[in-house]
Design a protein around this motif. Sequence first.
Motif, PDB file in Angstrom:
ATOM      1  N   GLU A   1       0.544  -0.889   0.266  1.00  0.00           N
ATOM      2  CA  GLU A   1      -0.081  -0.138   0.046  1.00  0.00           C
ATOM      3  C   GLU A   1       1.047   1.491   0.073  1.00  0.00           C
ATOM      4  OE1 GLU A   1      -2.957  -0.123  -0.996  1.00  0.00           O
ATOM      5  OE2 GLU A   1      -4.388   1.355   0.502  1.00  0.00           O
ATOM      6  N   ALA A   2       1.668   1.573   0.624  1.00  0.00           N
ATOM      7  CA  ALA A   2       2.993   2.495   0.418  1.00  0.00           C
ATOM      8  C   ALA A   2       3.856   2.469  -0.878  1.00  0.00           C
ATOM      9  CB  ALA A   2       4.009   2.560   1.880  1.00  0.00           C
ATOM     10  N   GLY A   3       3.562   1.405  -0.908  1.00  0.00           N
ATOM     11  CA  GLY A   3       4.597   1.116  -2.385  1.00  0.00           C
ATOM     12  C   GLY A   3       3.527   2.073  -3.183  1.00  0.00           C
ATOM     13  N   ARG A   4       2.349   2.382  -2.557  1.00  0.00           N
ATOM     14  CA  ARG A   4       1.216   3.146  -4.006  1.00  0.00           C
ATOM     15  C   ARG A   4       1.000   5.055  -3.962  1.00  0.00           C
ATOM     16  NH1 ARG A   4      -4.279   2.049  -2.671  1.00  0.00           N
ATOM     17  NH2 ARG A   4      -4.474   2.529  -5.215  1.00  0.00           N
ATOM     18  N   TYR A   5       1.628   4.622  -3.064  1.00  0.00           N
ATOM     19  CA  TYR A   5       2.586   6.477  -2.798  1.00  0.00           C
ATOM     20  C   TYR A   5       3.735   6.633  -2.878  1.00  0.00           C
ATOM     21  CZ  TYR A   5      -2.762   5.189  -1.537  1.00  0.00           C
ATOM     22  OH  TYR A   5      -3.636   5.631  -1.338  1.00  0.00           O
ATOM     23  N   GLY A   6       4.024   6.299  -2.730  1.00  0.00           N
ATOM     24  CA  GLY A   6       6.305   6.335  -2.346  1.00  0.00           C
ATOM     25  C   GLY A   6       7.113   5.654  -2.643  1.00  0.00           C
ATOM     26  N   ASP A   7       8.178   5.544  -2.169  1.00  0.00           N
ATOM     27  CA  ASP A   7       8.982   4.357  -2.498  1.00  0.00           C
ATOM     28  C   ASP A   7       9.875   3.873  -1.366  1.00  0.00           C
ATOM     29  OD1 ASP A   7      10.116   5.651  -5.161  1.00  0.00           O
ATOM     30  OD2 ASP A   7      11.296   7.033  -4.733  1.00  0.00           O
TER      31      ASP A   7
END
Lengths: 361, 361
Positions: free
Chosen positions: A109-115
């Motif tokens: 999920e975090a990978g959808r918003y950043g690195d």
Amino acid sequence: MARVYNFSAGPSMLPESVLKTAAAEMLDYKGTGESVMEMSHRSKEYGEIITAAESLLREIMNIPDNYKVLFLQGGASTQFAAIPLNFMNGTGKADYVVTGQWAKKAAAEAGRYGDVNIVASSADKTFSYIPKLDKSTFTKDADYFYICMNNTIYGTVYHELPDTGDVPLIADISSCFLSEPLDVTKFGMLYGGAQKNVAPAGVTICIIREDLLGKARDITPTMLNYQIHADNGSMYNTPPCYTIYIMKLVLEWIKNEVGGLEKMKELNEKKAKILYDFLDSSEMFKGTVVPEDRSLMNVPFVTGDTDLDAKFVAAAKEAGFINIKGHRTVGGMRASIYNAMPIEGVEKLVAFMKKFEEENK
Amino acid sequence: MARVYNFSAGPSMLPESVLKTAAAEMLDYKGTGESVMEMSHRSKEYGEIITAAESLLREIMNIPDNYKVLFLQGGASTQFAAIPLNFMNGTGKADYVVTGQWAKKAAAEAGRYGDVNIVASSADKTFSYIPKLDKSTFTKDADYFYICMNNTIYGTVYHELPDTGDVPLIADISSCFLSEPLDVTKFGMLYGGAQKNVAPAGVTICIIREDLLGKARDITPTMLNYQIHADNGSMYNTPPCYTIYIMKLVLEWIKNEVGGLEKMKELNEKKAKILYDFLDSSEMFKGTVVPEDRSLMNVPFVTGDTDLDAKFVAAAKEAGFINIKGHRTVGGMRASIYNAMPIEGVEKLVAFMKKFEEENK
């Protein structure tokens, strides 16, 4: 029927005294003439309940004043998005350790918003251990470093925290919440769904160092912006009032009946030891986790024979030990022995396992 | 003490029979040896509860098969963002009618994600009426058209729906859910927090025409993506299990004890008439809403004298009529007379108002 021993990974057992109080207060909470379910969340009576819940949690966990305590909705899964939306606000980078399905989902999920940098993973051995971390692989300018403290499905726990220096450490503690003392100051954020150790499903507790707040991304839905909830004392909109009331009763139980988190830890260690000692001595049942990373809360084990596993699960259920089937990714059995599982539950389970082993040699 | 009459705008009263069942089943649900609070959400027993809740809702509201029913968390406020994130996926435009604080907040949140056209507002008269709508002001290629059906704070309701042609109509029905029959086919989506008419706070019901699903924006948090929940039968993560169980009991009450939504409407009309008739005849108390837009659920009224209002609120509380103070934006009093308010509650309130008027001429 008699109350069963429920080894569910969550939702799971609540202290019997809590349920009795809830039943007794159902139609008339302390002479108010109404149920807590019916109370206006803006009423004086309900204000006292939610304030007491926060105070008790702060006291029991020794939460410093520079941390905000939020009672939210949506489960840990909602925080998987809220965390990057609120905190990936500097370099847009974050480190994640993948120790199971929940850490993996959080990272995705975090990978959808950043690195997202996966600094380590224990996927190679079905997450049966906590990977050793090499500090040189950490992202120096990461906005945060993320771990899942206790891994419900696999039965592992961090006994030592990664040293992340100035990078805030964020930990999902859903399945070890209030199971033992924790040094809150080591974390930028601690959070978890309450449905294992703290309350029924429906409330998510977030404990956030306040200097990290106030920098949510523009695209953050208002209800996922932690600052909004911090500014409104978890009352920006109607909170899950009754669930928070049950949480308050559980917190009172920990404080008054158990005697705090040191005592809780002793009790949990005692319970876990009974089970692990048996697993280490049994010819039939084997724990799946490396000894040094074993969880106090979730204890997966197998016989090595899927038919025998199934026979055991069925026999256990018949005998009043329910929800002991393991997660499909690990197989076998899993005994979740959360705070509210009485020691007799574990003793009786082990006696039952011994008997089963005798009878099925 | 005796049960009070609770006129709270929500959370509010629940049927007494529901609370009695909940209390009786608290420690042992139907011989399972566990509380519903403790049940694994993946257990057969809990599966039956959530499935029954959905079936009952479908039956009572006559929801067609091409609509998905979702039990979510986060309240209506979370849907204020989820709606644009899921549905502002064509032209990125949407029409909103602003009939109060909640519609205004919904429009503001949508405005963060796309082009919001406020087709009408009743802000000029403190939202005391539903504005007449002029179809020529509607956005022809809007992705959806949004209304707040019943306005809790101001006591207004749409007695006629806007004709939006092919543009899907989305309505927040939080404070009129299950208060009377509704033709679901007229809507693209109906939704609301449950804490007024359906359940305790902590569950949000979304009823969505399935052809609208599956086109969420890339930035949508997974947990705000309706398709995910539709694909997983509201079990993508742990649902607010106990709250859904109470909802099931309330739905059983509507079906079996009330006799369905036509009967519910009759009852609600009867209750509201007692109060409105008195307000129309009183020299002291006056309703604040234009007669043609009056809500069946929320009845705001004033004396015109803030000191007298305060005196009335205090005296009413003393007499067992609680939470009757109006919202600060309207002032005076508000009697929320949701489904579970018994007719005697309204009769006794009116008798009390008459007496108060006599004594305070």
